[in-house]
Design an enzyme around this catalytic site. Structure first.
Site, PDB file in Angstrom:
ATOM      1  N   HIS A  64       1.640   4.572  -2.875  1.00  0.00           N
ATOM      2  CA  HIS A  64       1.717   6.040  -2.816  1.00  0.00           C
ATOM      3  C   HIS A  64       2.933   6.548  -3.585  1.00  0.00           C
ATOM      4  O   HIS A  64       2.849   7.544  -4.307  1.00  0.00           O
ATOM      5  CB  HIS A  64       1.783   6.530  -1.370  1.00  0.00           C
ATOM      6  CG  HIS A  64       0.535   6.319  -0.586  1.00  0.00           C
ATOM      7  ND1 HIS A  64      -0.720   6.657  -1.056  1.00  0.00           N
ATOM      8  CD2 HIS A  64       0.338   5.809   0.666  1.00  0.00           C
ATOM      9  CE1 HIS A  64      -1.631   6.376  -0.132  1.00  0.00           C
ATOM     10  NE2 HIS A  64      -1.012   5.856   0.921  1.00  0.00           N
ATOM     11  N   ASP A  77      -4.851   7.476  -1.303  1.00  0.00           N
ATOM     12  CA  ASP A  77      -5.700   6.613  -0.480  1.00  0.00           C
ATOM     13  C   ASP A  77      -7.106   6.630  -1.048  1.00  0.00           C
ATOM     14  O   ASP A  77      -7.598   7.671  -1.496  1.00  0.00           O
ATOM     15  CB  ASP A  77      -5.757   7.121   0.965  1.00  0.00           C
ATOM     16  CG  ASP A  77      -4.512   6.765   1.752  1.00  0.00           C
ATOM     17  OD1 ASP A  77      -4.034   5.626   1.622  1.00  0.00           O
ATOM     18  OD2 ASP A  77      -4.027   7.634   2.500  1.00  0.00           O
ATOM     19  N   HIS A  86       0.837  -1.211   0.000  1.00  0.00           N
ATOM     20  CA  HIS A  86       0.000   0.000   0.000  1.00  0.00           C
ATOM     21  C   HIS A  86       0.870   1.258   0.000  1.00  0.00           C
ATOM     22  O   HIS A  86       0.646   2.176  -0.806  1.00  0.00           O
ATOM     23  CB  HIS A  86      -0.921  -0.018   1.231  1.00  0.00           C
ATOM     24  CG  HIS A  86      -1.693   1.244   1.429  1.00  0.00           C
ATOM     25  ND1 HIS A  86      -2.963   1.418   0.926  1.00  0.00           N
ATOM     26  CD2 HIS A  86      -1.382   2.394   2.070  1.00  0.00           C
ATOM     27  CE1 HIS A  86      -3.395   2.629   1.251  1.00  0.00           C
ATOM     28  NE2 HIS A  86      -2.445   3.243   1.951  1.00  0.00           N
ATOM     29  N   GLU A  87       1.847   1.308   0.889  1.00  0.00           N
ATOM     30  CA  GLU A  87       2.695   2.495   0.996  1.00  0.00           C
ATOM     31  C   GLU A  87       3.523   2.705  -0.276  1.00  0.00           C
ATOM     32  O   GLU A  87       3.700   3.833  -0.728  1.00  0.00           O
ATOM     33  CB  GLU A  87       3.584   2.423   2.241  1.00  0.00           C
ATOM     34  CG  GLU A  87       2.824   2.360   3.561  1.00  0.00           C
ATOM     35  CD  GLU A  87       1.828   3.489   3.815  1.00  0.00           C
ATOM     36  OE1 GLU A  87       2.027   4.610   3.298  1.00  0.00           O
ATOM     37  OE2 GLU A  87       0.830   3.260   4.523  1.00  0.00           O
TER      38      GLU A  87
END
Length: 192
Positions: free
Chosen positions: A128, A134, A124-125
């Site tokens: 970014h 998000d 997920h990170e």
């Protein structure tokens, strides 16, 4: 001397034309339906440094491989000089992308202490860093839903739309992420 100068100028202009034409072809590789023709886009290599990710190092390396198997125009490799750095700390996971493919990721122990999956967090990170914001949908199938999917969600894989968005970002389209902003997974950020 004038002949050498003319030849040099012609060579430089010709080279500039080729570079511009190849960039235009890569941009035209994007189809009307939003997908990207995979053969026309050059692969951008991003180096990451997870040397200070402590116990999360393995999860970061696995997350990089997940992204590598899901997208074709960007490749994540451990190395330096790093385009992005991954650190471990005791807070909540968060990322500060400074530009497409660059920034800092903090793998926060607070989330794993509460039961969140470290591999999902890492993927997920990194999302970014790859230009994804998000999207707090609460669905486990959406990697960028992050902590809103709950601690039972362990899915570390981006869905088809998330992969396509990364492909578009690295094909020259403007990402929708705010560079310089810190994206955090704290409960306060997840609450409506």
């Amino acid at each position: 001397m004038a002949r050498i100068l003319r030849f040099t100028i012609a060579f430089v202009l010709g080279f500039a034309f080729l570079v511009t034409a190849s960039s235009a072809q890569a941009a035209q590789a994007a189809r009307a339906d939003g997908t990207v023709a995979r053969t026309a886009v050059a692969v951008r290599v991003l180096r990451y440094d997870a040397g200070r990710a402590a116990e999360f190092r393995s999860a970061v390396d696995q997350a990089a491989q997940i992204w590598n198997s899901g997208v074709t125009n960007v490749r994540l490799v451990a190395g330096s000089p790093a385009d992005f750095v991954v650190l471990a700390d005791n807070g909540w996971p968060r990322t500060q992308p400074t530009s497409l493919g660059r920034g800092t990721v903090w793998m926060g122990r607070q989330a794993t202490a509460e039961g969140h999956n470290p591999l999902r967090i890492a993927a997920h990170e990194i999302g970014h860093i790859l230009g994804l914001p998000d999207r707090r949908t609460g669905r486990c199938t959406d990697l960028m839903s992050g902590a809103s999917a709950g601690v039972s969600c362990t899915n570390p894989y981006p869905n088809a739309a998330e992969k396509a968005e990364v492909e578009r970002n690295f094909a020259g389209f403007a990402p929708v992420i705010d560079f310089g902003r810190i994206y955090t997974e704290s409960p306060e950020a997840v609450s409506p």
